[in-house]
Design a protein around this motif. Structure first.
Motif, PDB file in Angstrom:
ATOM      1  N   LEU A  20      87.673   7.947 -81.275  1.00  0.00           N
ATOM      2  CA  LEU A  20      88.510   8.762 -80.513  1.00  0.00           C
ATOM      3  C   LEU A  20      87.603   9.826 -79.755  1.00  0.00           C
ATOM      4  N   PHE A  21      86.627  10.397 -80.683  1.00  0.00           N
ATOM      5  CA  PHE A  21      85.608  11.516 -80.215  1.00  0.00           C
ATOM      6  C   PHE A  21      84.582  10.900 -79.139  1.00  0.00           C
TER       7      PHE A  21
ATOM      8  N   ASP B  33      87.658   9.931 -76.038  1.00  0.00           N
ATOM      9  CA  ASP B  33      88.551  10.944 -75.408  1.00  0.00           C
ATOM     10  C   ASP B  33      88.192  12.277 -75.951  1.00  0.00           C
ATOM     11  N   SER B  34      87.185  12.579 -75.970  1.00  0.00           N
ATOM     12  CA  SER B  34      86.635  14.224 -76.648  1.00  0.00           C
ATOM     13  C   SER B  34      87.508  15.158 -75.972  1.00  0.00           C
ATOM     14  N   ASP B  35      88.007  15.230 -74.893  1.00  0.00           N
ATOM     15  CA  ASP B  35      88.674  16.291 -74.584  1.00  0.00           C
ATOM     16  C   ASP B  35      90.378  16.497 -74.999  1.00  0.00           C
ATOM     17  N   LEU B  36      90.525  15.331 -75.666  1.00  0.00           N
ATOM     18  CA  LEU B  36      91.890  15.179 -76.494  1.00  0.00           C
ATOM     19  C   LEU B  36      91.430  15.270 -77.939  1.00  0.00           C
ATOM     20  N   CYS B  37      90.582  15.605 -78.481  1.00  0.00           N
ATOM     21  CA  CYS B  37      90.136  15.876 -79.853  1.00  0.00           C
ATOM     22  C   CYS B  37      89.836  17.130 -80.094  1.00  0.00           C
ATOM     23  N   LEU B  38      91.099  17.806 -80.796  1.00  0.00           N
ATOM     24  CA  LEU B  38      90.934  19.456 -80.844  1.00  0.00           C
ATOM     25  C   LEU B  38      91.015  19.686 -82.261  1.00  0.00           C
ATOM     26  N   VAL B  39      90.527  20.672 -82.799  1.00  0.00           N
ATOM     27  CA  VAL B  39      90.645  21.355 -83.957  1.00  0.00           C
ATOM     28  C   VAL B  39      91.090  22.708 -83.842  1.00  0.00           C
TER      29      VAL B  39
ATOM     30  N   GLY C 149      93.923  12.627 -79.613  1.00  0.00           N
ATOM     31  CA  GLY C 149      94.772  11.696 -78.875  1.00  0.00           C
ATOM     32  C   GLY C 149      94.198  11.010 -77.905  1.00  0.00           C
ATOM     33  N   THR C 150      94.829  10.238 -76.882  1.00  0.00           N
ATOM     34  CA  THR C 150      94.308   9.357 -75.871  1.00  0.00           C
ATOM     35  C   THR C 150      95.311   9.411 -74.695  1.00  0.00           C
TER      36      THR C 150
ATOM     37  N   TYR D  67     100.425   7.841 -69.845  1.00  0.00           N
ATOM     38  CA  TYR D  67     101.138   8.087 -71.190  1.00  0.00           C
ATOM     39  C   TYR D  67     100.236   8.748 -72.035  1.00  0.00           C
ATOM     40  N   GLY D  68     100.370   9.749 -72.735  1.00  0.00           N
ATOM     41  CA  GLY D  68      99.863  10.356 -73.626  1.00  0.00           C
ATOM     42  C   GLY D  68     100.031   9.697 -75.027  1.00  0.00           C
ATOM     43  N   TYR D  69      99.326   9.573 -75.946  1.00  0.00           N
ATOM     44  CA  TYR D  69      99.335   8.996 -77.407  1.00  0.00           C
ATOM     45  C   TYR D  69      98.694   9.968 -78.179  1.00  0.00           C
ATOM     46  N   LEU D  70      99.565  10.975 -78.841  1.00  0.00           N
ATOM     47  CA  LEU D  70      99.072  11.631 -80.083  1.00  0.00           C
ATOM     48  C   LEU D  70      99.048  10.853 -81.286  1.00  0.00           C
ATOM     49  N   ILE D  71      97.795  10.325 -81.478  1.00  0.00           N
ATOM     50  CA  ILE D  71      97.429   9.375 -82.715  1.00  0.00           C
ATOM     51  C   ILE D  71      97.388   9.834 -83.895  1.00  0.00           C
TER      52      ILE D  71
END
Length: 170
Positions: A53-54, A57-63, A76-77, A88-92
């Motif tokens: 995922l990093f 879709d790094s812009d949707l990998c948050l801390v 997410g992705t 669609y957004g998928y919060l994995i």
């Protein structure tokens, strides 16, 4: 928030995950997604899940962090289906250290990933969790999710039969 520095609500910062965060994010996931609490999630949580995922879709990998300590993460992705005008957004994955799960860390992570997905043209965000994971379902309902549906998750242990044969031989 127990276990966090005093006033950590004010110090809480949501940012994109960096390569240096991957190990800590993975270990928080190991703490949160255990076989005892989430059998099906535990089976899919591994370092490849985080790194893939990093890398994609790094812009949707948050801390979420307070000071130098990572408190939680959201991974997410986005998905664009053929023959559909919707994105669609998928919060994995959404994980927060156990001692902080009643605070606002998860909500703030979700709010930021939702904002980013909306900027990318997402029209609907999807999450999934085990049907018996009441805390997660309540959390997502508070974030505005609805239309809860259950699905069947099945496994087939390929070694079970051979174990029975070994037991009979013994």
């Amino acid at each position: 928030m127990p276990g966090a520095p005093s006033g950590s609500e004010d110090l809480l910062r949501i940012r994109e995950m960096t390569i240096d965060d991957i190990s800590e994010v993975f270990h928080i996931g190991e703490e949160v997604f255990t076989a005892a609490d989430a059998q099906s999630l535990y089976r899919t949580w591994d370092e490849y899940e985080v790194t893939t995922l990093f890398n994609t879709d790094s812009d949707l990998c948050l801390v979420a962090e307070a000071g130098e300590k990572i408190l939680g993460f959201a991974l997410g992705t986005t998905v664009k289906k053929h023959h559909s005008s919707w994105k669609y957004g998928y919060l994995i994955w959404l994980g927060v250290r156990r001692d902080l799960q009643k605070g606002q860390v998860g909500s703030k992570l979700f709010k930021e990933i939702k904002r980013r997905m909306k900027e990318q043209g997402v029209r609907m965000v999807i999450v999934d969790t085990s049907a018996d994971n009441r805390p997660a379902i309540r959390f997502f309902e508070k974030q505005g999710f609805g239309n809860v549906q259950e699905h069947v998750y099945m496994t087939h242990n390929m070694t079970l039969k051979s174990r029975k044969k070994q037991d009979k031989k013994a």
